[in-house]
Design a protein around this motif. Structure first.
Motif, mmCIF file in Angstrom:
data_model
loop_
_atom_site.group_PDB
_atom_site.id
_atom_site.type_symbol
_atom_site.label_atom_id
_atom_site.label_comp_id
_atom_site.label_asym_id
_atom_site.label_seq_id
_atom_site.Cartn_x
_atom_site.Cartn_y
_atom_site.Cartn_z
ATOM 1 N N TYR A 57 -4.232 -41.671 -44.778
ATOM 2 C CA TYR A 57 -3.270 -41.279 -45.816
ATOM 3 C C TYR A 57 -3.979 -40.541 -46.952
ATOM 4 O O TYR A 57 -3.510 -39.489 -47.418
ATOM 5 C CB TYR A 57 -2.568 -42.531 -46.340
ATOM 6 C CG TYR A 57 -1.611 -42.260 -47.481
ATOM 7 C CD1 TYR A 57 -0.356 -41.731 -47.248
ATOM 8 C CD2 TYR A 57 -1.977 -42.553 -48.796
ATOM 9 C CE1 TYR A 57 0.522 -41.482 -48.292
ATOM 10 C CE2 TYR A 57 -1.111 -42.316 -49.842
ATOM 11 C CZ TYR A 57 0.142 -41.782 -49.591
ATOM 12 O OH TYR A 57 1.006 -41.531 -50.630
ATOM 13 N N ALA A 58 -5.118 -41.067 -47.392
ATOM 14 C CA ALA A 58 -5.866 -40.421 -48.478
ATOM 15 C C ALA A 58 -6.348 -39.042 -48.058
ATOM 16 O O ALA A 58 -6.306 -38.089 -48.852
ATOM 17 C CB ALA A 58 -7.048 -41.293 -48.894
ATOM 18 N N GLU A 59 -6.810 -38.916 -46.817
ATOM 19 C CA GLU A 59 -7.267 -37.607 -46.341
ATOM 20 C C GLU A 59 -6.114 -36.609 -46.329
ATOM 21 O O GLU A 59 -6.258 -35.465 -46.788
ATOM 22 C CB GLU A 59 -7.870 -37.725 -44.951
ATOM 23 C CG GLU A 59 -8.386 -36.391 -44.422
ATOM 24 C CD GLU A 59 -8.937 -36.470 -43.017
ATOM 25 O OE1 GLU A 59 -9.561 -35.483 -42.584
ATOM 26 O OE2 GLU A 59 -8.722 -37.491 -42.331
ATOM 27 N N ALA A 60 -4.962 -37.019 -45.817
ATOM 28 C CA ALA A 60 -3.806 -36.127 -45.770
ATOM 29 C C ALA A 60 -3.376 -35.707 -47.167
ATOM 30 O O ALA A 60 -3.084 -34.533 -47.429
ATOM 31 C CB ALA A 60 -2.649 -36.811 -45.040
ATOM 32 N N ARG A 89 5.029 -48.715 -41.038
ATOM 33 C CA ARG A 89 5.238 -49.420 -42.316
ATOM 34 C C ARG A 89 3.979 -49.462 -43.178
ATOM 35 O O ARG A 89 3.920 -50.199 -44.154
ATOM 36 C CB ARG A 89 5.737 -50.842 -42.062
ATOM 37 C CG ARG A 89 7.107 -50.899 -41.426
ATOM 38 C CD ARG A 89 7.569 -52.328 -41.184
ATOM 39 N NE ARG A 89 8.883 -52.372 -40.593
ATOM 40 C CZ ARG A 89 9.123 -52.238 -39.298
ATOM 41 N NH1 ARG A 89 8.109 -52.069 -38.465
ATOM 42 N NH2 ARG A 89 10.351 -52.269 -38.823
ATOM 43 N N GLU A 90 2.961 -48.664 -42.825
ATOM 44 C CA GLU A 90 1.712 -48.712 -43.591
ATOM 45 C C GLU A 90 1.092 -47.313 -43.662
ATOM 46 O O GLU A 90 0.588 -46.828 -42.652
ATOM 47 C CB GLU A 90 0.725 -49.689 -42.938
ATOM 48 C CG GLU A 90 -0.525 -49.936 -43.771
ATOM 49 C CD GLU A 90 -1.499 -50.890 -43.083
ATOM 50 O OE1 GLU A 90 -2.555 -51.136 -43.660
ATOM 51 O OE2 GLU A 90 -1.192 -51.360 -41.983
ATOM 52 N N PRO A 91 1.112 -46.653 -44.811
ATOM 53 C CA PRO A 91 1.805 -47.038 -46.049
ATOM 54 C C PRO A 91 3.334 -46.997 -45.872
ATOM 55 O O PRO A 91 3.833 -46.683 -44.795
ATOM 56 C CB PRO A 91 1.329 -45.972 -47.048
ATOM 57 C CG PRO A 91 0.125 -45.363 -46.444
ATOM 58 C CD PRO A 91 0.331 -45.435 -44.961
ATOM 59 N N ASP A 92 4.043 -47.263 -46.958
ATOM 60 C CA ASP A 92 5.502 -47.299 -46.899
ATOM 61 C C ASP A 92 6.052 -45.961 -46.425
ATOM 62 O O ASP A 92 5.506 -44.892 -46.726
ATOM 63 C CB ASP A 92 6.087 -47.625 -48.276
ATOM 64 C CG ASP A 92 5.823 -49.064 -48.690
ATOM 65 O OD1 ASP A 92 5.486 -49.860 -47.808
ATOM 66 O OD2 ASP A 92 5.932 -49.365 -49.894
ATOM 67 N N LEU A 97 6.886 -39.884 -45.757
ATOM 68 C CA LEU A 97 7.884 -38.807 -45.729
ATOM 69 C C LEU A 97 7.696 -37.846 -46.895
ATOM 70 O O LEU A 97 7.847 -36.629 -46.748
ATOM 71 C CB LEU A 97 9.297 -39.393 -45.767
ATOM 72 C CG LEU A 97 9.858 -39.951 -44.459
ATOM 73 C CD1 LEU A 97 11.231 -40.560 -44.698
ATOM 74 C CD2 LEU A 97 9.942 -38.851 -43.397
ATOM 75 N N GLY A 98 7.378 -38.387 -48.063
ATOM 76 C CA GLY A 98 7.164 -37.523 -49.223
ATOM 77 C C GLY A 98 6.033 -36.543 -49.002
ATOM 78 O O GLY A 98 6.170 -35.345 -49.282
#
Length: 219
Positions: A57-60, A89-92, A97-98
């Motif tokens: 998630y952080a990389e994206a 469900r991880e992350p939310d 989507l955002g």
């Protein structure tokens, strides 16, 4: 502080990168040093926990946010879509989507971005409004701006002001500006709108008064 306590925990490095990204996004620290620190922490996180959801998630997010070249949006989408499929469900879901919507916007897919950001929920309504606005869908841009303003009137009504300006509805724009609390009428954006309206109305006194209050670093 956590990274100094356990510098072998990849997810801790990912969280630290996300904290730095928040500072970068909010323009608290938009320096090259901050960007370098974010990238270094993500490299560290990938080295220690490459498959962890937070690392990916952080990389994206860094690929989307750090003034990235266009192909970075494609790379970010691949990470996010895989992450969503593997860890729904991880992350939310709204966070994933955002970011997907922002990546689509970076690719110039404004209609897709608007729909995705709209699905991401109320917290992304302002971003959805921008996506629709960039794509020329002014009616839907206004719908999303009003949706955000319904729960966060200041400063989110300023997004509604932008859309009304794009629509050419100067009366609606003026009504929004007049309705802002006095404390919200300072800063780069509301004063820019006030200057534009004064210019369009050829009101030199109001224009000069707003220009004198404009933040000097931006002037």
């Amino acid at each position: 502080r956590a990274t100094t306590m356990d510098d072998l925990d990849g997810e801790v490095w990912a969280i630290s990168a996300l904290v730095d990204l928040s500072a970068y996004e909010m323009f608290w620290d938009h320096s090259e040093q901050r960007r370098d620190a974010i990238r270094a922490k993500i490299v560290k996180a990938k080295g220690l926990a490459p498959r962890a959801p937070l690392t990916r998630y952080a990389e994206a997010k860094s690929l989307i946010r750090l003034d990235a070249p266009p192909d970075s949006f494609t790379a970010a989408l691949e990470i996010l879509q895989a992450l969503r499929a593997e860890h729904p469900r991880e992350p939310d879901e709204p966070l994933i989507l955002g970011l997907i919507g922002l990546a689509q916007q970076g690719q110039g897919r404004y209609e897709d971005a608007g729909r995705t950001l709209e699905r991401a929920g109320l917290g992304w309504a302002n971003a959805a409004s921008w996506a629709y606005l960039l794509g020329g869908d002014l009616p839907q841009a206004l719908v999303m701006a009003k949706r955000q303003a319904s729960v966060d009137p200041v400063p989110r009504r300023l997004q509604e002001a932008v859309v009304q300006f794009a629509r050419g509805d100067l009366a609606a724009l003026q009504a929004i500006l007049d309705g802002l609390p006095v404390a919200a009428r300072v800063g780069e954006f509301p004063l820019s709108m006030a200057i534009a309206m004064a210019y369009l109305h050829r009101d030199a006194d109001v224009l000069l008064e707003a220009a004198r209050r404009y933040p000097q670093p931006f002037f």
